[in-house]
Design a protein around this motif. Structure first.
Motif, mmCIF file in Angstrom:
data_model
loop_
_atom_site.group_PDB
_atom_site.id
_atom_site.type_symbol
_atom_site.label_atom_id
_atom_site.label_comp_id
_atom_site.label_asym_id
_atom_site.label_seq_id
_atom_site.Cartn_x
_atom_site.Cartn_y
_atom_site.Cartn_z
ATOM 1 N N PHE A 32 41.730 40.412 44.569
ATOM 2 C CA PHE A 32 41.846 41.854 44.376
ATOM 3 C C PHE A 32 40.434 42.441 44.389
ATOM 4 N N ILE A 33 40.158 43.285 45.376
ATOM 5 C CA ILE A 33 38.851 43.928 45.458
ATOM 6 C C ILE A 33 38.944 45.246 44.696
ATOM 7 N N THR A 34 38.261 45.303 43.569
ATOM 8 C CA THR A 34 38.339 46.463 42.686
ATOM 9 C C THR A 34 36.983 47.145 42.569
ATOM 10 N N ARG A 35 36.958 48.308 41.926
ATOM 11 C CA ARG A 35 35.715 49.071 41.848
ATOM 12 C C ARG A 35 35.447 49.604 40.437
ATOM 13 N N LEU A 36 35.589 48.726 39.464
ATOM 14 C CA LEU A 36 35.184 49.084 38.111
ATOM 15 C C LEU A 36 33.667 48.975 38.012
ATOM 16 N N ASP A 61 33.494 52.937 51.946
ATOM 17 C CA ASP A 61 33.312 51.772 51.085
ATOM 18 C C ASP A 61 33.854 50.524 51.773
ATOM 19 N N LYS A 62 35.039 50.633 52.328
ATOM 20 C CA LYS A 62 35.675 49.498 52.985
ATOM 21 C C LYS A 62 34.845 49.029 54.182
ATOM 22 N N ALA A 63 34.263 49.974 54.908
ATOM 23 C CA ALA A 63 33.458 49.617 56.073
ATOM 24 C C ALA A 63 32.254 48.779 55.661
ATOM 25 N N ASN A 92 34.829 42.425 42.200
ATOM 26 C CA ASN A 92 34.629 43.802 41.736
ATOM 27 C C ASN A 92 33.317 44.350 42.273
ATOM 28 N N LEU A 93 33.406 45.442 43.023
ATOM 29 C CA LEU A 93 32.227 46.045 43.659
ATOM 30 C C LEU A 93 32.252 47.553 43.441
ATOM 31 N N ILE A 146 43.075 42.148 49.003
ATOM 32 C CA ILE A 146 43.684 43.472 49.028
ATOM 33 C C ILE A 146 42.753 44.446 48.312
ATOM 34 N N TYR A 147 42.615 45.644 48.857
ATOM 35 C CA TYR A 147 41.761 46.668 48.257
ATOM 36 C C TYR A 147 42.506 47.445 47.180
ATOM 37 N N HIS A 148 41.765 47.870 46.170
ATOM 38 C CA HIS A 148 42.303 48.839 45.234
ATOM 39 C C HIS A 148 42.355 50.188 45.953
#
Length: 280
Positions: A134-138, A101-103, A157-158, A92-94
């Motif tokens: 959990f796909i996060t972006r910290l 970004d998702k692409a 985390n990306l 699941i995306y944050h």
């Protein structure tokens, strides 16, 4: 006494098998799942998590230990229980990720899916997932290694500025999620590279400890200097000098740690680990 012990084991089994809950405010992690009522827009994660111990620069070793007390150092490559069931990775995306970004992230997923039997499955409302990525972006590029039921919240985390520019960087972290550790940590690495301990920053020597052949397997894949999972030659250097040197004098030191693209040997390792019928 025995009936109480059996009851305790039953309770533990029930807790560990419970699915991820939507709208679940977790005080420690601070993440929750929100699913729009319109039935059109996808579910997303909101809030912020707290990473635990970070090892080898990008491996999240401890987020939360749930009643089991297992050693997080146990390597997923040799432990079948640390593999995602049937190679399906729910995620699941944050909410902070943009469509662009998702692409980029999904393009990396597609590369893995086309060359292995791995399938990435986006979380949908009502799914009974017992563990979820959990796909996060910290800040930073980081991931948990392999699957673990007691760790319901796995992390990928990306951050867009440092992690989404090259597909190899994204895939590097995704391969961690699938169960791979770094190439330089192979138990047979001393036959292929020399670790220059004197050049490593104080406190970072643990990042260069090789794996035990009792916990880590190479699946008979040759040592891969071009692996997307390899460290660059000057990783954690305190003086700009190499911390990893190839023993083969014909190997160009600059190829170590490349993140331009995933290699066939990286993908073949996933195929062997998950017993995929595909072989490259």
């Amino acid at each position: 006494m025995l009936p109480r012990f059996i009851a305790f084991l039953t309770l533990v089994g029930i807790v560990l098998s419970m699915p991820i809950e939507e709208q679940d405010d977790d005080e420690e992690e601070g993440l929750r799942i929100v699913c729009p009522e319109d039935g059109v827009n996808p579910c997303f994660a909101t809030g912020h998590e707290t990473f635990g111990i970070i090892n080898e620069g990008d491996i999240i070793e401890t987020i939360k230990k749930a009643m089991d007390g297992d050693d997080e150092e146990r390597n997923a490559l040799i432990d079948k229980e640390r593999l995602w069931d049937k190679g399906v990775v729910p995620y699941i995306y944050h909410q902070q990720f943009s469509a662009r970004d998702k692409a980029r992230i999904e393009a990396a997923m597609t590369i893995i899916e086309k060359n292995t039997c791995i399938k990435f499955k986006q979380y949908e409302k009502g799914n009974s997932e017992q563990a979820l990525v959990f796909i996060t972006r910290l800040r930073g590029c980081r991931a948990t290694v392999g699957y673990k039921l007691s760790r319901k919240r796995h992390n990928l985390n990306l951050h867009p500025l440092g992690c989404l520019g090259r597909s190899g960087t994204i895939i590097h972290e995704m391969l961690h999620v699938l169960g791979l550790k770094h190439e330089h940590a192979r138990p047979d690495r001393d036959n292929y590279v020399a670790i220059m301990w004197k050049n490593i920053k104080d406190g970072h020597q643990k990042n260069f400890v090789k794996g035990s052949d009792k916990e880590f397997t190479t699946f008979d894949i040759p040592y891969n200097y071009k692996s997307v999972m390899h460290y660059p030659a000057v990783s954690f250097s305190k003086n700009g000098e190499p911390t990893i040197l190839p023993l083969d004098p014909t190997v160009d030191i600059s190829i170590l740690g490349q993140r331009k693209e995933v290699t066939k040997l990286d993908l073949e390792k996933i195929n062997r680990m998950y017993k995929c019928k595909k072989h490259l």
